[in-house]
Design a protein around this motif. Structure first.
Motif, PDB file in Angstrom:
ATOM      1  N   LYS A 151     -10.967  -7.381  -7.966  1.00  0.00           N
ATOM      2  CA  LYS A 151     -10.872  -8.180  -7.402  1.00  0.00           C
ATOM      3  C   LYS A 151     -10.751  -9.521  -7.701  1.00  0.00           C
ATOM      4  O   LYS A 151     -11.768  -9.930  -8.691  1.00  0.00           O
TER       5      LYS A 151
ATOM      6  N   SER B 291     -21.219   3.056  -2.637  1.00  0.00           N
ATOM      7  CA  SER B 291     -20.254   2.017  -3.456  1.00  0.00           C
ATOM      8  C   SER B 291     -20.845   1.036  -4.726  1.00  0.00           C
ATOM      9  O   SER B 291     -21.986   1.586  -4.139  1.00  0.00           O
TER      10      SER B 291
ATOM     11  N   ASN C   2       0.739  -1.318  -0.331  1.00  0.00           N
ATOM     12  CA  ASN C   2      -0.045   0.352  -0.070  1.00  0.00           C
ATOM     13  C   ASN C   2       0.629   1.265   0.240  1.00  0.00           C
ATOM     14  O   ASN C   2       1.695   1.142   0.424  1.00  0.00           O
TER      15      ASN C   2
ATOM     16  N   GLN D 217      -2.589   4.146  -3.632  1.00  0.00           N
ATOM     17  CA  GLN D 217      -2.799   1.728  -4.172  1.00  0.00           C
ATOM     18  C   GLN D 217      -2.801   0.939  -3.245  1.00  0.00           C
ATOM     19  O   GLN D 217      -1.798   1.517  -2.456  1.00  0.00           O
ATOM     20  N   ASN D 218      -3.643   0.371  -3.228  1.00  0.00           N
ATOM     21  CA  ASN D 218      -3.401  -0.838  -2.000  1.00  0.00           C
ATOM     22  C   ASN D 218      -3.394  -2.283  -2.781  1.00  0.00           C
ATOM     23  O   ASN D 218      -4.374  -2.311  -4.152  1.00  0.00           O
ATOM     24  N   ARG D 219      -2.456  -2.687  -2.858  1.00  0.00           N
ATOM     25  CA  ARG D 219      -2.720  -3.940  -3.363  1.00  0.00           C
ATOM     26  C   ARG D 219      -1.954  -5.226  -2.856  1.00  0.00           C
ATOM     27  O   ARG D 219      -1.669  -5.248  -1.491  1.00  0.00           O
TER      28      ARG D 219
ATOM     29  N   THR E  18      -6.306  -1.900  -5.021  1.00  0.00           N
ATOM     30  CA  THR E  18      -7.278  -0.632  -6.070  1.00  0.00           C
ATOM     31  C   THR E  18      -6.930   0.877  -5.873  1.00  0.00           C
ATOM     32  O   THR E  18      -5.324   0.887  -4.936  1.00  0.00           O
TER      33      THR E  18
ATOM     34  N   THR F 193     -20.944  -1.690  -6.817  1.00  0.00           N
ATOM     35  CA  THR F 193     -20.406  -2.882  -7.555  1.00  0.00           C
ATOM     36  C   THR F 193     -20.820  -4.084  -8.251  1.00  0.00           C
ATOM     37  O   THR F 193     -21.922  -4.383  -7.906  1.00  0.00           O
TER      38      THR F 193
ATOM     39  N   HIS G 198     -11.044   2.696  -7.311  1.00  0.00           N
ATOM     40  CA  HIS G 198     -11.391   1.471  -8.675  1.00  0.00           C
ATOM     41  C   HIS G 198     -11.276   0.658  -7.741  1.00  0.00           C
ATOM     42  O   HIS G 198      -9.894   1.133  -7.747  1.00  0.00           O
ATOM     43  N   ASN G 199     -11.712  -0.814  -7.678  1.00  0.00           N
ATOM     44  CA  ASN G 199     -11.254  -1.399  -7.498  1.00  0.00           C
ATOM     45  C   ASN G 199     -11.727  -2.994  -7.875  1.00  0.00           C
ATOM     46  O   ASN G 199     -12.878  -3.045  -8.839  1.00  0.00           O
TER      47      ASN G 199
ATOM     48  N   SER H  62      -6.560  -8.707  -5.931  1.00  0.00           N
ATOM     49  CA  SER H  62      -6.433  -7.475  -5.858  1.00  0.00           C
ATOM     50  C   SER H  62      -6.281  -6.069  -5.993  1.00  0.00           C
ATOM     51  O   SER H  62      -4.988  -5.818  -5.224  1.00  0.00           O
TER      52      SER H  62
END
Length: 261
Positions: free
Chosen positions: A166, A217, A83, A108-110, A128, A219, A163-164, A126
């Motif tokens: 997964k 959100s 992250n 960014q989270n990965r 984000t 989805t 944006h995410n 995943s």
């Protein structure tokens, strides 16, 4: 007695050297790096004066290697989480000790790894990516006479989107994909501390203490229908893990007075 005499001698020598150093500093206009940490701030230093310009940057990075880590509904058998969060800041002092500013945040989270979710073992990936724009107003209160150390409070309004994506794979060919889009609107209060380390450069520490957020959100899982969730949160907490560290530069902080010829 010998120790007491030696200590007295060292104190006398230190005091003499300090007096000589201060006398030497008073006679010259240039500063060594050591002097920039001290006497630079004692003459005409006004970092929070009207019309000064502020530029700041903060960055956070978290790289975690996970093995046999238990969460509420699943266990990470082997995985890695990366992250990062980058915030660029700019501001203009509309009055003494009052600044109108703008922060632009990108993050960014990965995650990649193998998880166990009873009764299946899954390969999970995943990512984000998101951004936020935060106009805010800052009020500063000096804690020392030379204004080198100060307390500030930011009150800001934030707009953001993320944006995410997964993907979870089971039995090599059974794939679940989930895509979501998030929108954020919030207002918050963030206190902090500013400390000038050298010349106009300052370190900042800041905490997010009180805030309201509207979160929308949307989805979609695989080819299914689009789901929508609207959530409102009000937070009041002091979490040391939310501490934000940054570096700032104040243009116009040191304006030397010109002598009359």
């Amino acid at each position: 007695m010998k120790r007491i005499s030696l200590l007295t001698l060292l104190v006398f020598i230190s005091a003499h050297l300090l007096f000589a150093q201060q006398k030497k500093e008073a006679k010259k206009d240039t500063y060594t790096p050591y002097e920039l940490l001290s006497s630079y701030y004692n003459t005409n230093f006004s970092p929070f004066k009207k019309k000064n310009i502020y530029v700041g940057l903060s960055f956070s990075l978290a790289d975690k290697k996970l093995q046999n880590t238990n969460y509420l509904f699943q266990e990470v058998i082997d995985g890695q989480r990366l992250n990062y969060d980058l915030v660029a800041k700019v501001g203009y002092y509309t009055g003494n000790y009052g600044m109108a500013g703008l922060n632009v945040n990108y993050y960014q989270n990965r995650f990649e790894g193998t998880i166990f979710r009873d009764p299946d073992t899954l390969q999970s990936n995943s990512i984000t990516r998101g951004f936020a724009i935060v106009p805010h107003f800052r009020s500063s209160v000096p804690l020392t006479p030379n204004e080198r150390l100060s307390f500030f409070t930011d009150v800001g309004l934030s707009f953001g989107m993320a944006h995410n994506l997964k993907r979870e794979t089971k039995n090599h060919d059974d794939v679940d994909k989930q895509f979501s889009k998030d929108y954020y609107l919030g207002i918050g209060i963030s206190p902090g501390i500013t400390f000038f380390a050298m010349e106009n450069f300052a370190f900042e520490m800041q905490l997010n203490v009180l805030g309201y957020q509207l979160h929308i959100s949307e989805t979609r899982k695989n080819e299914g229908p689009l789901s929508r969730e609207v959530r409102q949160n009000v937070n009041f907490n002091i979490d040391i893990l939310s501490l934000e560290l940054g570096l700032a530069y104040y243009f116009g902080s040191k304006k030397m007075r010109r002598g009359v010829g």
